[in-house]
Structures are given as C-alpha cells and as structure tokens.
Write an enzyme that holds these catalytic residues in place. Structure first.
Site, PDB file in Angstrom:
ATOM      1  N   TYR A 190      -1.012   9.989   3.314  1.00  0.00           N
ATOM      2  CA  TYR A 190      -1.717   8.997   4.127  1.00  0.00           C
ATOM      3  C   TYR A 190      -3.003   9.510   4.378  1.00  0.00           C
ATOM      4  CZ  TYR A 190      -3.391   6.772   8.463  1.00  0.00           C
ATOM      5  OH  TYR A 190      -4.251   6.097   8.992  1.00  0.00           O
TER       6      TYR A 190
HETATM    7  N1  LIG Z   1      -3.450   1.662  15.189  1.00  0.00           N
HETATM    8  C1  LIG Z   1      -3.918   2.915  15.329  1.00  0.00           C
HETATM    9  O1  LIG Z   1      -3.938   3.662  16.429  1.00  0.00           O
HETATM   10  C2  LIG Z   1      -4.797   3.503  14.277  1.00  0.00           C
HETATM   11  C3  LIG Z   1      -5.266   2.855  13.050  1.00  0.00           C
HETATM   12  N2  LIG Z   1      -6.162   3.364  12.172  1.00  0.00           N
HETATM   13  C4  LIG Z   1      -6.516   2.590  11.129  1.00  0.00           C
HETATM   14  O2  LIG Z   1      -6.931   1.342  11.522  1.00  0.00           O
HETATM   15  C5  LIG Z   1      -6.493   0.316  10.724  1.00  0.00           C
HETATM   16  C6  LIG Z   1      -5.931  -0.889  11.639  1.00  0.00           C
HETATM   17  O3  LIG Z   1      -4.934  -0.345  12.123  1.00  0.00           O
HETATM   18  P1  LIG Z   1      -3.637  -1.290  12.407  1.00  0.00           P
HETATM   19  O4  LIG Z   1      -4.025  -2.389  12.793  1.00  0.00           O
HETATM   20  O5  LIG Z   1      -2.558  -0.323  13.401  1.00  0.00           O
HETATM   21  O6  LIG Z   1      -2.899  -1.192  11.037  1.00  0.00           O
HETATM   22  P2  LIG Z   1      -1.358  -1.640  10.840  1.00  0.00           P
HETATM   23  O7  LIG Z   1      -0.549  -0.582  10.429  1.00  0.00           O
HETATM   24  O8  LIG Z   1      -1.030  -2.870  11.418  1.00  0.00           O
HETATM   25  O9  LIG Z   1      -1.457  -2.430   9.151  1.00  0.00           O
HETATM   26  C7  LIG Z   1      -2.579  -3.265   8.997  1.00  0.00           C
HETATM   27  C8  LIG Z   1      -2.152  -4.253   7.993  1.00  0.00           C
HETATM   28  O10 LIG Z   1      -2.047  -3.482   6.722  1.00  0.00           O
HETATM   29  C9  LIG Z   1      -1.424  -4.414   5.662  1.00  0.00           C
HETATM   30  N3  LIG Z   1      -0.924  -3.768   4.580  1.00  0.00           N
HETATM   31  C10 LIG Z   1      -0.202  -2.475   4.426  1.00  0.00           C
HETATM   32  N4  LIG Z   1       0.191  -2.163   3.115  1.00  0.00           N
HETATM   33  C11 LIG Z   1      -0.273  -2.967   2.384  1.00  0.00           C
HETATM   34  C12 LIG Z   1      -0.659  -3.622   1.052  1.00  0.00           C
HETATM   35  N5  LIG Z   1       0.252  -2.550   0.164  1.00  0.00           N
HETATM   36  N6  LIG Z   1      -1.222  -4.383   0.674  1.00  0.00           N
HETATM   37  C13 LIG Z   1      -1.774  -5.282   1.251  1.00  0.00           C
HETATM   38  N7  LIG Z   1      -1.827  -4.850   2.811  1.00  0.00           N
HETATM   39  C14 LIG Z   1      -1.140  -4.306   3.307  1.00  0.00           C
HETATM   40  C15 LIG Z   1      -0.227  -4.768   6.518  1.00  0.00           C
HETATM   41  O11 LIG Z   1       0.173  -6.269   6.050  1.00  0.00           O
HETATM   42  P3  LIG Z   1       1.307  -6.963   6.542  1.00  0.00           P
HETATM   43  O12 LIG Z   1       1.520  -6.771   7.865  1.00  0.00           O
HETATM   44  O13 LIG Z   1       1.176  -8.460   6.125  1.00  0.00           O
HETATM   45  O14 LIG Z   1       2.614  -6.600   5.336  1.00  0.00           O
HETATM   46  C16 LIG Z   1      -0.654  -4.719   8.059  1.00  0.00           C
HETATM   47  O15 LIG Z   1      -0.636  -5.935   8.936  1.00  0.00           O
HETATM   48  C17 LIG Z   1      -5.629   0.822   9.634  1.00  0.00           C
HETATM   49  O16 LIG Z   1      -6.504   1.162   8.367  1.00  0.00           O
HETATM   50  C18 LIG Z   1      -5.334   2.189  10.236  1.00  0.00           C
HETATM   51  O17 LIG Z   1      -5.038   3.198   9.285  1.00  0.00           O
HETATM   52  C19 LIG Z   1      -6.395   4.655  12.425  1.00  0.00           C
HETATM   53  C20 LIG Z   1      -6.107   5.541  13.340  1.00  0.00           C
HETATM   54  C21 LIG Z   1      -5.146   4.860  14.450  1.00  0.00           C
HETATM   55  N1  LIG Z   2      -2.054   1.676   9.355  1.00  0.00           N
HETATM   56  C1  LIG Z   2      -1.774   2.340  10.498  1.00  0.00           C
HETATM   57  N2  LIG Z   2      -2.375   3.567  10.440  1.00  0.00           N
HETATM   58  C2  LIG Z   2      -2.349   4.345  11.455  1.00  0.00           C
HETATM   59  C3  LIG Z   2      -1.617   3.896  12.744  1.00  0.00           C
HETATM   60  C4  LIG Z   2      -0.849   2.638  12.586  1.00  0.00           C
HETATM   61  O1  LIG Z   2      -0.270   2.050  13.450  1.00  0.00           O
HETATM   62  N3  LIG Z   2      -1.238   2.150  11.366  1.00  0.00           N
HETATM   63  N4  LIG Z   2      -1.497   4.593  13.702  1.00  0.00           N
HETATM   64  C5  LIG Z   2      -1.916   5.771  13.889  1.00  0.00           C
HETATM   65  C6  LIG Z   2      -1.675   6.535  15.347  1.00  0.00           C
HETATM   66  O2  LIG Z   2      -2.142   5.941  16.560  1.00  0.00           O
HETATM   67  C7  LIG Z   2      -2.566   8.029  15.357  1.00  0.00           C
HETATM   68  O3  LIG Z   2      -3.829   7.672  15.455  1.00  0.00           O
HETATM   69  C8  LIG Z   2      -2.091   8.709  16.850  1.00  0.00           C
HETATM   70  O4  LIG Z   2      -0.646   8.846  16.774  1.00  0.00           O
HETATM   71  C9  LIG Z   2      -2.920   6.529  12.880  1.00  0.00           C
HETATM   72  N5  LIG Z   2      -3.079   5.617  11.847  1.00  0.00           N
END
Ligand SMILES: NC(=O)C1=CN([C@@H]2O[C@H](COP(=O)(O)OP(=O)(O)OC[C@H]3O[C@@H](n4cnc5c(N)ncnc54)[C@H](OP(=O)(O)O)[C@@H]3O)[C@@H](O)[C@H]2O)C=CC1
Ligand SMILES: Nc1nc2c(c(=O)[nH]1)N=C([C@H](O)[C@@H](O)CO)CN2
Length: 226
Positions: free
Chosen positions: A138
């Site tokens: 990842y």
């Molecule tokens: N949440 C956090 O604390 C953190 C988030 N991030 C980054 O911020 C962004 C948003 O995070 P977050 O809201 O938690 O994200 P999520 O984990 O909720 O994923 C966002 C969406 O990505 C979609 N997705 C996953 N795989 C695919 C695929 N193969 N094709 C198309 N769509 C896909 C899913 O769609 P569906 O649900 O419709 O299947 C999901 O709703 C991400 O890029 C994440 O990596 C970074 C660090 C921390």
């Molecule tokens: N697609 C996602 N990416 C990440 C997520 C998530 O929920 N969906 N969460 C994290 C964690 O919050 C990390 O930042 C702390 O443990 C990272 N990326």
C-alpha cells in the site's frame, strides 16, 4: 470537478463541501449504496467505476470523454494489510492498480479536459516518507502516486497545477478497537482523530492557490516530529 472513491468517509465529505459551495461534482463509486441515490437526486453525477482492471479505468475515461473538469481529486484507495506470501503478488498488483495506475491513466486521458488554472490533487499518505512494515505494498503504491505528483506537475504546468495531500490518521475505521485507537492517537503530537474536514481544508487551499504545484501538503498532526 471529479472525485474518485467518494461514496463514503473522506471522499463523501469532500463531495458535500464542494456541493455547499455550489460547485458541480462528478464522483465515482465502486459499490452502490443508498447515498448514491441521494447524491444523484441532489444533482451529483455519480459514475460507477472499479479501478481493479485496466478496462475499469478505461471505462471511466470513456464515460467522461469531452467532459470539462475544473479539477480531479484522486481519492480512491484500498488500505490492506500484507497478505500471506501466496497472495503477495496479486496484492502488490492490486495496490499499484488503484493507487498509481488508475491516477496515472486517468490523468493521461483527462488532463486535457481540465480547465486552464485547474488542479489535480493526489491523496497519498504520510507513511510514504517512513514506510510501513504492515502495509508495505500500500505504501509503495502511495509512494508511486507521490512521484506522479512531481511528474504531472512538470508536464501539465503552468496550465494545470498538480499537488498531493499526505494525511496520517484522519478517521478511524469502524472495526478499529480501543487499543488500536489509543496506540494510533499517541503517534502524533496533536493526539486526535481530526475528521475529514482537515482534508477538505487542504483541498480548498490547493484549489484556491495560483502558485503551489508539485508539492505535498502533510495533514498529519505532527506525527513526523513525535
Ligand atoms: N482515513 C484515514 O485516516 C486516512 C486516509 N488516507 C487516504 O485518504 C483517502 C480517503 O481515505 P478514506 O475515506 O478512509 O478511504 P476509504 O478507505 O473509505 O476508501 C475510499 C473509497 O475507495 C474506493 N475504492 C477502493 N478500491 C477501489 C477500486 N479498486 N476501484 C475504485 N474505487 C475503489 C472504495 O469504494 P467503495 O466503498 O464504493 O467500494 C472506498 O469508498 C484515501 O486515499 C486514503 O488512502 C490516508 C491516511 C489516513
Ligand atoms: N484507503 C484508506 N487508507 C488509509 C486508511 C483508511 O481507512 N482507508 N486509514 C489509515 C490510517 O488511519 C492510518 O493513517 C493511521 O493508522 C491510513 N490509510
């Protein structure tokens, strides 16, 4: 404006903030749920897209061909732990596919449709600068996305600016237990779960800038100095 993977959590919050400002939004989702029908009724163009295959990426590019765009936000992501060795090759490919190949191909296809002065924003991850022993593929894929930020900023500037946002903890997942939450909160100076609006504030800054490009905004609560 196009936001990928915006049917939940951070992406959905960005859609709602943009709608509050009267900006036309196109969002993608992989799995249909009720919120898609709600957003559609509110005038958001919701396009089903699964970036797991090249055909799925191409299908989105085809669906948006000729569509003028003010910005593209590459938010779609799958945060998966390292699998057993026999699943590692497929896992690595899947991580690269959604986090790097999809933004790469969609930028190649759609950048000409981004208006002059527009933006492309890659959502990466703070761990790109540190690595992770539990999410190796990842983080490698997010590092590739970070590199694409630099290359597309060179190629598309000054007409279109390209930047990244590198969050650490923004919002926990439903299955995160209390021990994991406490451990994670202790990793940053701020020690809080900030919520999706922190990402929106970074997005709003980058959309409003006329000068910043090729840069990464770290939204990480001081985790790097902890
Ligand atoms: N949440 C956090 O604390 C953190 C988030 N991030 C980054 O911020 C962004 C948003 O995070 P977050 O809201 O938690 O994200 P999520 O984990 O909720 O994923 C966002 C969406 O990505 C979609 N997705 C996953 N795989 C695919 C695929 N193969 N094709 C198309 N769509 C896909 C899913 O769609 P569906 O649900 O419709 O299947 C999901 O709703 C991400 O890029 C994440 O990596 C970074 C660090 C921390
Ligand atoms: N697609 C996602 N990416 C990440 C997520 C998530 O929920 N969906 N969460 C994290 C964690 O919050 C990390 O930042 C702390 O443990 C990272 N990326």
């Amino acid at each position: 404006m196009l936001i990928t993977g915006a049917a939940q959590r951070v992406g959905l919050h960005l859609v709602r903030r943009l709608k509050e400002r009267g900006l036309p939004v196109i969002m993608t989702y992989r799995r249909h749920r009720e919120v898609i029908d709600q957003l559609t009724a509110e005038g958001v163009r919701c396009v089903q897209a699964d970036f797991a295959t090249d055909a799925g990426i191409q299908a989105l590019a085809d669906a948006l061909q000729g569509q003028p765009l003010s910005a593209i936000i590459h938010n779609a992501s799958s945060w998966e732990l390292e699998p057993a060795l026999d699943a590692a090759a497929c896992h690595f490919d899947a991580m690269m596919q959604v986090h790097a190949k999809a933004p790469y191909l969609l930028n190649r296809h759609l950048a000409p449709q981004v208006q002059d002065g527009g933006s492309i924003i890659h959502i990466t991850d703070y761990t790109v600068e540190r690595g992770s022993d539990r999410h190796i593929a990842y983080v490698a894929a997010k590092a590739a996305l970070a590199s694409l930020t630099l290359s597309f900023a060179k190629q598309l500037g000054p007409r279109v600016r390209v930047n990244a946002i590198a969050p650490s903890l923004i919002i926990f997942n439903e299955d995160d237990d209390e021990a994991y939450k406490a451990k994670t909160l202790a990793k940053s100076v701020m020690g809080i779960e900030p919520g999706s609006d922190e990402v929106w504030l970074a997005v709003e800054y980058l959309l409003n800038s006329h000068y910043v490009t090729g840069r990464t905004l770290h939204v990480d609560g001081g985790r790097h100095i902890r």
